[in-house]
Design a protein around this motif. Structure first.
Motif, PDB file in Angstrom:
ATOM      1  N   SER A 450       0.829  -1.205   0.000  1.00 56.50           N
ATOM      2  CA  SER A 450       0.000   0.000   0.000  1.00 56.50           C
ATOM      3  C   SER A 450       0.864   1.256   0.000  1.00 56.50           C
ATOM      4  N   PHE A 451       2.056   1.181   0.608  1.00 59.12           N
ATOM      5  CA  PHE A 451       2.934   2.345   0.570  1.00 59.12           C
ATOM      6  C   PHE A 451       3.393   2.628  -0.863  1.00 59.12           C
ATOM      7  N   ASP A 452       3.753   1.564  -1.581  1.00 58.35           N
ATOM      8  CA  ASP A 452       4.179   1.743  -2.976  1.00 58.35           C
ATOM      9  C   ASP A 452       3.043   2.244  -3.858  1.00 58.35           C
ATOM     10  N   GLN A 453       1.831   1.754  -3.567  1.00 60.16           N
ATOM     11  CA  GLN A 453       0.682   2.248  -4.331  1.00 60.16           C
ATOM     12  C   GLN A 453       0.546   3.745  -4.153  1.00 60.16           C
ATOM     13  N   LEU A 454       0.717   4.179  -2.890  1.00 58.35           N
ATOM     14  CA  LEU A 454       0.604   5.598  -2.579  1.00 58.35           C
ATOM     15  C   LEU A 454       1.716   6.373  -3.281  1.00 58.35           C
ATOM     16  N   ARG A 455       2.912   5.848  -3.186  1.00 55.95           N
ATOM     17  CA  ARG A 455       4.077   6.580  -3.665  1.00 55.95           C
ATOM     18  C   ARG A 455       4.163   6.621  -5.186  1.00 55.95           C
ATOM     19  N   PHE A 456       3.879   5.501  -5.829  1.00 57.31           N
ATOM     20  CA  PHE A 456       4.109   5.447  -7.283  1.00 57.31           C
ATOM     21  C   PHE A 456       2.854   5.682  -8.108  1.00 57.31           C
ATOM     22  N   VAL A 457       1.701   5.531  -7.479  1.00 52.34           N
ATOM     23  CA  VAL A 457       0.481   5.680  -8.266  1.00 52.34           C
ATOM     24  C   VAL A 457      -0.411   6.807  -7.733  1.00 52.34           C
ATOM     25  N   GLU A 458      -0.810   6.703  -6.463  1.00 51.10           N
ATOM     26  CA  GLU A 458      -1.847   7.620  -5.994  1.00 51.10           C
ATOM     27  C   GLU A 458      -1.346   9.053  -5.860  1.00 51.10           C
ATOM     28  N   LEU A 459      -0.211   9.239  -5.158  1.00 54.93           N
ATOM     29  CA  LEU A 459       0.261  10.614  -4.981  1.00 54.93           C
ATOM     30  C   LEU A 459       0.619  11.284  -6.310  1.00 54.93           C
ATOM     31  N   PRO A 460       1.350  10.585  -7.228  1.00 53.06           N
ATOM     32  CA  PRO A 460       1.607  11.240  -8.520  1.00 53.06           C
ATOM     33  C   PRO A 460       0.318  11.620  -9.250  1.00 53.06           C
ATOM     34  N   LEU A 461      -0.694  10.761  -9.158  1.00 56.60           N
ATOM     35  CA  LEU A 461      -1.937  11.073  -9.862  1.00 56.60           C
ATOM     36  C   LEU A 461      -2.669  12.238  -9.203  1.00 56.60           C
ATOM     37  N   ALA A 462      -2.505  12.361  -7.887  1.00 52.49           N
ATOM     38  CA  ALA A 462      -3.199  13.446  -7.183  1.00 52.49           C
ATOM     39  C   ALA A 462      -2.344  14.710  -7.151  1.00 52.49           C
ATOM     40  N   SER A 463      -1.122  14.627  -7.686  1.00 56.72           N
ATOM     41  CA  SER A 463      -0.159  15.723  -7.474  1.00 56.72           C
ATOM     42  C   SER A 463      -0.653  17.071  -7.976  1.00 56.72           C
ATOM     43  N   ARG A 464      -1.352  17.052  -9.106  1.00 53.36           N
ATOM     44  CA  ARG A 464      -1.799  18.344  -9.653  1.00 53.36           C
ATOM     45  C   ARG A 464      -2.773  19.028  -8.683  1.00 53.36           C
ATOM     46  N   THR A 465      -3.717  18.251  -8.182  1.00 51.95           N
ATOM     47  CA  THR A 465      -4.695  18.805  -7.254  1.00 51.95           C
ATOM     48  C   THR A 465      -4.024  19.236  -5.954  1.00 51.95           C
ATOM     49  N   ILE A 466      -3.091  18.403  -5.473  1.00 49.13           N
ATOM     50  CA  ILE A 466      -2.410  18.752  -4.227  1.00 49.13           C
ATOM     51  C   ILE A 466      -1.602  20.044  -4.403  1.00 49.13           C
ATOM     52  N   MET A 467      -0.900  20.131  -5.543  1.00 47.52           N
ATOM     53  CA  MET A 467      -0.114  21.342  -5.805  1.00 47.52           C
ATOM     54  C   MET A 467      -1.017  22.568  -5.855  1.00 47.52           C
ATOM     55  N   ALA A 468      -2.208  22.406  -6.444  1.00 47.08           N
ATOM     56  CA  ALA A 468      -3.126  23.546  -6.520  1.00 47.08           C
ATOM     57  C   ALA A 468      -3.513  23.996  -5.113  1.00 47.08           C
ATOM     58  N   GLY A 469      -3.703  23.016  -4.220  1.00 51.14           N
ATOM     59  CA  GLY A 469      -4.041  23.353  -2.837  1.00 51.14           C
ATOM     60  C   GLY A 469      -2.908  24.096  -2.154  1.00 51.14           C
ATOM     61  N   ILE A 470      -1.684  23.634  -2.385  1.00 51.47           N
ATOM     62  CA  ILE A 470      -0.531  24.282  -1.765  1.00 51.47           C
ATOM     63  C   ILE A 470      -0.380  25.702  -2.315  1.00 51.47           C
ATOM     64  N   LYS A 471      -0.621  25.822  -3.615  1.00 51.15           N
ATOM     65  CA  LYS A 471      -0.510  27.161  -4.224  1.00 51.15           C
ATOM     66  C   LYS A 471      -1.543  28.117  -3.622  1.00 51.15           C
ATOM     67  N   THR A 472      -2.777  27.636  -3.493  1.00 49.84           N
ATOM     68  CA  THR A 472      -3.814  28.470  -2.874  1.00 49.84           C
ATOM     69  C   THR A 472      -3.376  28.899  -1.482  1.00 49.84           C
ATOM     70  N   ALA A 473      -2.900  27.939  -0.704  1.00 56.52           N
ATOM     71  CA  ALA A 473      -2.485  28.246   0.660  1.00 56.52           C
ATOM     72  C   ALA A 473      -1.380  29.292   0.651  1.00 56.52           C
ATOM     73  N   ALA A 474      -0.423  29.147  -0.272  1.00 53.50           N
ATOM     74  CA  ALA A 474       0.713  30.076  -0.315  1.00 53.50           C
ATOM     75  C   ALA A 474       0.244  31.486  -0.637  1.00 53.50           C
ATOM     76  N   VAL A 475      -0.644  31.600  -1.610  1.00 52.82           N
ATOM     77  CA  VAL A 475      -1.091  32.937  -2.021  1.00 52.82           C
ATOM     78  C   VAL A 475      -1.927  33.587  -0.904  1.00 52.82           C
ATOM     79  N   ILE A 476      -2.783  32.782  -0.278  1.00 52.93           N
ATOM     80  CA  ILE A 476      -3.565  33.321   0.852  1.00 52.93           C
ATOM     81  C   ILE A 476      -2.611  33.774   1.962  1.00 52.93           C
ATOM     82  N   ASN A 477      -1.599  32.965   2.219  1.00 45.94           N
ATOM     83  CA  ASN A 477      -0.656  33.275   3.291  1.00 45.94           C
ATOM     84  C   ASN A 477       0.078  34.587   3.069  1.00 45.94           C
ATOM     85  N   VAL A 478       0.431  34.851   1.813  1.00 46.14           N
ATOM     86  CA  VAL A 478       1.159  36.091   1.533  1.00 46.14           C
ATOM     87  C   VAL A 478       0.312  37.282   1.976  1.00 46.14           C
ATOM     88  N   GLY A 479      -0.994  37.220   1.702  1.00 50.57           N
ATOM     89  CA  GLY A 479      -1.876  38.305   2.107  1.00 50.57           C
ATOM     90  C   GLY A 479      -2.087  38.336   3.607  1.00 50.57           C
TER      91      GLY A 479
END
Ligand SMILES: Nc1ncnc2c1ncn2[C@@H]1O[C@H](COP(=O)(O)OP(=O)(O)O)[C@@H](O)[C@H]1O
Ligand SMILES: [Mg+2]
Lengths: 544, 252
Positions: A450-479
């Protein structure tokens, strides 16, 4: 309140150990609450228990308005001339925050007003005389000087032209004009000794009373939005002919004598510095203070210079030292922005990093255990609904119980961290849950752990959405990080706050434009980062 | 090789699979056939351990399928689902070799096996560097097959592998699959709803209906000695286009 003293004693004990470990240098650079770069912040977090050490340093605080800042700069000039070492005074926040900083030993001294101590800080003790105030302070390990020479009490003012037209010169004259619109500062409306007292003693009939920020009330008066405002007797505006201060003919307003508040343990450790500071007692008249405020608010001079110039005229023998200090401490615009940027980036960077380290794993767990996930999402969602200012203040309480500094970078970072969690956790959950079941099933059927599934499949597939969340947080934080200035965390909020209180629009723009610019840079940075983090195969899919 | 004993599965009120007992013959191909929703995929998912059975046991090479040996057994199985389930973020090569590289195969071992698989499945080698989105439907299915075959599994489970393909590519792949099954020497279980495909590829046929096994045997057995009317009905339901020609021709 013995705990404050022992707290400080323990801190200095720890500090000695830290010094022997060779950390004292960096610790000193980090200052007591100002983040001096990411490294310094990391260090601060690691050495949380030792914050506030470096007792050789003398630290002064100020409230967020020019008069308080000018007086703090005077303290700094005098202390430095007497050999005291320490950073320039910080505008840490409103009365409550500065008072807390003094109690906790974050600062050693600041200038407050007797009326404020009576009516606000120690209100619950119903003190009336200065002697009572002195005793109450002493029981907390705080000493109070005699008056510095002026009484910055509340007053009531109008436009000179209007007052002349209506023939109003005393507060009691206002009873003849029930239609006048009043605009008062929030504290003025709330304080028992202010508006409520005024209303009952003079029997004022006016009903149109709104509360607003003091600095804004003057513009509202000029626009005709209000006719009458509250003011401080040392306001710069009173030095001009434009405004008329109405006479308090029934003597309702109490005394707000400016006094130096300082820690007893500091006075014992540095009698020579305290002696130097106390030379200010009785030296500043009300008119003088009005004039100094004018130089900052109207002439847009920096407080440190105004303070220094005053001291040179008052104590000519200090001229060489103070001029030396000018040379050392005068900062250019670029330098100022550079420092603020570093502070700001540290606040945003550290909080964001922590939020990613906590938020992504929380999201992974929440996606896997749905019931728990709902609770986690609800919790981080509730944090998001707390107004920024309220969150900052709410955090101060538990932090001060933990004997961790309740002002400065740490509470600001903590608040930013909490705010960043929602977008990161939520997007991690969404990203993981939107992976097609067939893909998930294939990964399991291959025999991946299950760790490999997370690392090689699930997280890479979710990466775009996760990055968007981090970006939102960063921009909100600057303000949001600009609000950190309210509790002395530095950053772009500092010029904004100073600009608002001193009506210096250049300073406001300086902070606001820098923050907006940084938000754009952060946005672009994350878009660039996406190219590295989001796998190429996913970008092809959407391109088609 | 692979056997199930009294396996059943319910989803709430719906019975997806009534208790079933089947022995799959080692090295042979068995087709699971039946209408949509009759429990074919459920049976396959049970065999891979993606869902736990309500009762009964699954035996793999004499070993009972349990929580603790599940992962090891999965690595001895190949599983292909209808939609392919390829990882969109990985190239064909990485899709195929992901598990092998997690098992620390060397690069040359992986490369060698990839070459074998490409020629076996008639997949162009330069396609290995493409992402699934850059491949045609037929090519994607070939990649899914290669991924399932990579670790040289003894059992191959295919859930409607050709369902979504157009007839010409489908016929191509059917022909290739026969070769692949023979070469892999694996026990194959193939889910399909096409009797022609089942008869062409499988040695034995299991016909299902509403979660129950209706009849199991050779196509000839089902054709000549149907267990009930439904079997005949199901076989006849698969119309040949030529049939229409004949009827029209006779009418004229
Ligand atoms: N995850 C699930 N939850 C609820 N019902 C399901 C689920 N998966 C399958 N079913 C039901 O189980 C029955 C058998 O499904 P399935 O095995 O997919 O059929 P087939 O593959 O033969 O078309 C169907 O009635 C289907 O609706
Ligand atoms: Mg199915």
């Amino acid at each position: 309140m013995n705990s404050n003293v022992s707290n400080r004693a323990r801190k200095s004990d720890l500090c000695k150990r830290a010094q022997s470990a060779g950390w004292s240098q960096r610790q000193t650079e980090a200052g007591y609450s100002r983040p001096g770069g990411v490294m310094a912040i990391m260090l601060m977090i690691l050495l949380i228990g030792m914050l506030g050490c470096g007792d050789q340093e003398v630290r002064f605080g100020a409230k967020l308005f020019p008069e308080s800042q000018i007086l703090a700069e005077m303290l700094w000039h005098l202390s430095t001339s007497a050999g005291g070492e320490g950073p320039r005074p910080k505008s840490v926040g409103d009365t409550r925050v500065v008072w807390k900083a003094l109690l906790e030993g974050e600062i050693d001294a600041y200038v407050d007003y007797t009326g404020t101590i009576r009516e606000e800080t120690l209100r619950s003790e119903n003190l009336t005389t200065d002697a009572e105030v002195r005793t109450a302070l002493a029981s907390r390990g705080i000493l109070m000087s005699d008056s510095l020479g002026f009484n910055n009490t509340y007053a009531i003012g109008m436009l000179e032209s209007e007052a002349a037209r209506l023939g109003i010169s005393k507060i009691s004259d206002l009873t003849q004009h029930p239609d006048l619109k009043f605009g008062f500062s929030t504290a003025f409306v709330d304080r028992q000794d202010c508006w409520p007292a005024l209303q009952s003693s003079y029997g004022l009939p006016q009903t149109d009373v709104s509360s607003m920020e003091h600095a804004i009330a003057y513009s509202a008066l000029a626009d005709g939005a209000i006719d009458v405002l509250d003011l401080y007797s040392t306001d710069a505006e009173l030095a001009s002919e434009t405004y008329r201060r109405l006479e308090d003919d029934r003597g309702v307003f109490p005394e707000y004598n400016a006094v130096l508040l300082y820690r007893q343990d500091f006075a014992e450790a540095h009698p020579e510095i305290i002696k130097e500071l106390l030379t200010l007692v009785g030296r500043i008249s009300e008119e003088e203070m009005q004039r100094l405020n004018t130089r900052v608010k109207v002439d847009n001079k920096v407080a440190v210079r105004v303070a220094g110039d005053f001291l040179i005229s008052e104590f000519p023998e200090l001229r060489p030292q103070i001029q030396q200090q000018f040379r050392q401490r005068d900062t250019s615009l670029a330098q100022r922005i550079g420092e603020a940027t570093l502070d700001h980036l540290s606040l945003v960077g550290v909080s964001l990093l922590a939020a990613v380290l906590v938020g992504v794993p929380s999201g992974v767990i929440s996606a896997r255990y749905q019931r728990l996930g709902q609770i986690v999402l609800a919790a981080v969602g509730i944090v998001q609904t707390i107004p920024a200012l309220a969150l900052l203040v709410m955090l101060m309480v538990p932090l001060s119980y933990l004997e961790v500094t309740s002002i400065g970078a740490i509470p600001a970072i903590l608040a930013l961290f909490l705010y960043s969690l929602l977008p990161i956790v939520r997007n991690t959950v969404t990203g993981l849950q939107s992976i097609p079941p067939a893909v998930r099933e294939s990964a399991t059927a291959l025999g991946l752990t299950s760790f490999d599934q997370l690392r090689f499949v699930e997280l890479p597939l979710a990466s775009r959405t996760i990055m968007a969340g981090i970006k939102t947080a960063a921009v909100i934080n600057v303000g949001f990080a600009t609000l950190g200035a309210l509790i002395g965390a530095g950053g772009y909020g500092e010029p904004i706050m100073q600009g608002i209180t001193s009506q210096n629009y250049g300073l406001i723009m300086e902070g606001a434009l820098a923050a907006a610019g940084l938000a754009v840079v952060v946005q672009l940075l994350f878009e660039g980062l996406e190219l590295f983090v989001v796998p190429k195969g996913l970008r092809i899919t959407t391109a088609k | 090789m692979l056997a199930i004993h009294g396996i059943s599965k319910c989803y709430g009120q719906t019975v997806a699979l009534h208790p079933a007992t089947i022995s799959f013959i080692a090295g042979k191909t068995t087709a699971l056939i039946g209408p949509s929703g009759c429990g074919k995929s459920t049976l396959l998912r049970l065999l891979v351990g993606l869902i736990p059975p309500d009762q009964g046991i699954i035996q793999f090479d004499g070993e009972e399928l349990r929580e603790d040996n599940l992962q090891a057994i999965r690595r001895r199985l190949g599983y292909v689902i209808q939609e392919g389930g390829l990882f969109p973020h990985l190239t064909a090569r990485d899709n195929i070799s992901l598990m092998a590289s997690r098992l620390d195969w060397s690069d040359s071992q992986i490369d060698e096996r990839l070459s074998e698989l490409c020629s076996l499945t008639k997949f162009p080698r330069d396609g290995l560097n493409r992402f699934p989105a850059e491949l045609s439907g037929g090519q994607r299915q070939r990649v899914s097959l290669m991924r399932a075959l990579m670790l040289r599994p003894k059992v191959l489970l295919l859930d409607e592998p050709l369902g979504a393909l157009d007839p010409l590519i489908r016929a191509d792949l059917q022909r290739d699959l026969r070769e692949i099954f023979r070469a892999a020497e694996a026990t194959v279980i193939l889910v399909t709803h096409d009797m022609g495909e089942a008869a062409y590829l499988a040695d034995s046929i299991v016909l299902m209906r509403a979660g129950k096994i209706v009849q199991q045997g050779l196509f000839q057995d089902l054709w000549r000695q149907p267990a009930d009317e439904y079997v005949t009905e199901f076989i006849n339901a698969q119309r040949s286009p030529l049939e229409t020609m004949t009827v029209e021709g006779e009418a004229q």
